[in-house]
Write an enzyme that holds these catalytic residues in place. Structure first.
Site, short mmCIF file in Angstrom:
data_model
loop_
_atom_site.label_atom_id
_atom_site.label_comp_id
_atom_site.label_asym_id
_atom_site.label_seq_id
_atom_site.Cartn_x
_atom_site.Cartn_y
_atom_site.Cartn_z
N TYR A 432 40.91 36.54 44.34
CA TYR A 432 40.11 35.70 43.43
C TYR A 432 38.71 35.44 43.94
O TYR A 432 38.36 35.77 45.04
CB TYR A 432 40.83 34.43 43.03
CG TYR A 432 41.29 33.45 44.09
CD1 TYR A 432 42.21 32.46 43.76
CD2 TYR A 432 40.82 33.46 45.39
CE1 TYR A 432 42.63 31.52 44.67
CE2 TYR A 432 41.24 32.54 46.31
CZ TYR A 432 42.14 31.56 45.96
OH TYR A 432 42.55 30.64 46.88
N GLU A 433 37.90 34.87 43.03
CA GLU A 433 36.45 34.69 43.22
C GLU A 433 35.74 36.02 43.46
O GLU A 433 34.76 36.09 44.21
CB GLU A 433 36.17 33.71 44.37
CG GLU A 433 36.85 32.37 44.24
CD GLU A 433 36.66 31.71 42.88
OE1 GLU A 433 35.66 32.01 42.21
OE2 GLU A 433 37.51 30.92 42.48
N GLY A 434 36.20 37.07 42.82
CA GLY A 434 35.67 38.41 43.01
C GLY A 434 36.46 39.11 44.08
O GLY A 434 36.46 38.69 45.25
#
Length: 582
Positions: A432-434
């Protein structure tokens, strides 16, 4: 196993990373006694309040029923205490009720929070990111009515990006923001994977949502950022009726069961614009980058938690004859490979911690350094290190959690010991978060190639100077030699990146990020070893041992990583999926 917040490790790391002379100028009233007091108090809260809830959060988790989410048992009360004790407001601006402490201090406190209870820590973590976004881009109304409530922790914040058809590709999102004729907007659409998007731990939740207005162009240029509140915000700051958005369900996940990951449905929710129309992605990147650094800290934290449990198990578990023990059976700590796994885990944790805290220091210097030249240099290096902090540290989190299971042997594969939970929880952080592949693409594309490699060259030059000092230090010459070779390999890889086309650079981006993290991590450990040199304290002496082991086991591979980057990429284009499938 009882968790112990790594207060001493964090205090030492804060003293040895970044630019202490510049930080002292930016925060003249912050002394070592204050830092120690904050860390000890935060550590006590993590040990006594959060760690005991980690297992129940995993086993019972958050619940969804009748259109609402209930936090895992004990989480709501723990969050109230977290906010009341001021842990939510550490680095926020004093004008909004914050304490104005350095970013690195906030990260240190949140490392202990995440290590004690990663699922819990996600809630205030995203609130921090919302605070940063609104501080920079919020309207006066939002700064007056919303920011103080987020800073105090009375309300929480959620970052709302992802849609079923548009994961990382935010240009494909379809959520709509229609003008309401009164200067505001109405939001329509479905979002998924919204961390702590709904819960019962606070009276209100603020969502920062990416959506399109009716006349917006396609792609990322048509995206704007909107603020919507679970309960409508009156002009005097009081709360009105329930807004028109709700959770449709929560996801059933591999780990972090105590953190509700929500499907959110927006059904005409009242909203207001944040910043400028069409600049939503740029505004949201403030929140995303803050979250990315915090996720890097999560990687450090879950590695620390897994390491502590594995070390304790190795001292308790007795099995066979050991090389470094006269007992029979002996604790498995006496077996060379078990000790190697644990010491290398510890070294990587300290390296990742140093990278994350250094990035936090640079974030403050980018705002507060005395000269424009100092601020610009700090900003450039902060941006360079952010994808490395996120990706390298979360990979370390998974690796160390996996090693923790290995140290436990068959017992690690059994849920009752708890080692498996750390592995399951750790696995989300590289996603997550890229995803970490996205971080690597960002590193090579936006952070290295976009300015001709100057920021990375400057960092390599600084690391090379440290290698020279290490080479002349008693007992640390092997570290200096390996670090010098690693820096040369990173320099070589950087020049190669600058010479090839975009496809080749992207194909090599993940190995490049690993190489950068490995070398910068060795630099961090080398500096810590220098700071500890000459001490007769066994704890301090271990810093040199960890640096030497890391140099032998990790830095030694840097030249090979660099050489391998330039080879084999044409096969990625030529080999078909059908050929691989057979």
């Amino acid at each position: 196993m009882t968790f112990r917040a790594p207060v001493r490790d964090l205090a030492f790391a804060l003293k040895t990373v970044g630019h202490p002379e510049l930080v002292k100028r930016a925060f003249p009233d912050l002394d070592e006694d204050t830092v120690q007091a904050v860390l000890e108090a935060a550590g006590a809260f993590a040990d006594n309040e959060l760690a005991p809830l980690n297992r129940v959060g995993d086993q019972q988790g958050a619940k969804y029923a009748n259109g609402a989410v209930t936090a895992a048992p004990g989480f709501a009360a723990a969050y109230k205490a977290f906010a009341e004790q001021g842990w939510n407001s550490l680095a926020a601006e004093p004008e909004f009720g914050g304490q104005g402490l350095p970013k690195a201090m906030e990260l240190a406190v949140f490392e202990m929070t995440h290590a004690a209870n990663m699922a819990f820590g996600l809630c205030p973590m995203l609130t921090q990111a919302a605070i940063e976004a609104l501080t920079l881009h919020g309207t006066e109304r939002q700064k007056t009515l919303v920011l103080p409530k987020l800073v105090s922790g009375e309300w929480t914040g959620a970052m709302v990006l992802t849609e079923p058809q548009a994961g990382t590709d935010l240009g494909a999102l379809t959520a709509r923001a229609e003008p309401d004729g009164e200067g505001g907007y109405r939001l329509y659409g479905q979002k998924i994977f919204i961390t702590w998007g709904d819960h019962d731990a606070t009276d209100n939740i603020i969502h920062l949502v990416l959506a399109r207005t009716p006349e917006a162009p396609p792609g990322v240029k048509g995206i704007s950022l909107f603020l919507t509140s679970k309960y409508e915000l009156k002009d005097d700051g009081s709360l009105g009726g329930r807004n028109d958005f709700r959770p449709g369900s929560i996801e059933h996940k591999l780990g972090i069961h105590g953190s509700p990951t929500c499907v959110m449905l927006y059904e005409g929710a009242k909203a207001e614009l944040v910043g400028e129309l069409g600049q939503g992605l740029a505004h949201m990147f403030v929140m995303m980058n803050a979250a990315r650094l915090q996720v890097g800290v999560q990687g450090v934290a879950i590695a620390e938690r897994a390491f502590q449990q594995a070390l304790a198990f190795s001292l308790e578990r007795k099995q066979g004859r050991a090389v470094w023990s006269s007992e029979n059976p002996a604790p498995i700590w006496g077996h060379p490979d078990v000790r190697r796994m644990l010491m290398l885990s510890k070294a990587k944790i300290e390296a990742a911690r140093g990278i994350c805290l250094t990035t936090g220091v640079l974030a403050d210097l980018a705002r507060l350094a005395e000269t424009e030249e100092e601020r610009a240099a700090a900003k450039a290096r902060q941006e360079l290190l952010t994808p490395i902090a996120k990706a390298w540290s979360t990979d370390i989190g998974v690796e160390v959690a996996s090693t923790g299971v290995q140290v436990h042997g068959g017992m690690g594969f059994i849920e009752e010991t708890g080692a498996a939970q750390h592995y399951r929880d750790a696995r989300i952080a590289p996603i997550y978060e890229g995803t970490n592949g996205v971080q690597a693409a960002d590193l090579v594309g936006r952070k290295v190639r976009s300015n001709g490699g100057e920021t990375m060259r400057g960092l390599c030059a600084e690391m090379a100077l440290t290698a020279q000092v290490l080479s002349d230090a008693e007992g640390l010459a092997p570290v200096g030699r390996r670090l010098a070779a690693g820096v040369a390999a990173l320099d070589q890889a950087t020049e190669w990146l600058l010479s090839v086309d975009n496809a080749a650079a992207l194909a090599a981006s993940v190995p490049y990020l690993k190489l950068a993290g490995d070398v910068i991590g060795g630099w961090i450990l080398g500096r810590q070893a220098l700071a500890a040199a000459g001490s007769d304290d066994p704890w301090m002496q271990s810093k040199g041992a960890l640096a030497r082991l890391y140099a032998a086991q990790v830095l030694s591979g840097a030249p090979g990583l660099s050489e391998g980057m330039a080879e084999g990429w044409s096969e990625l284009e030529q080999v078909t999926a059908e050929a691989l499938a057979g």
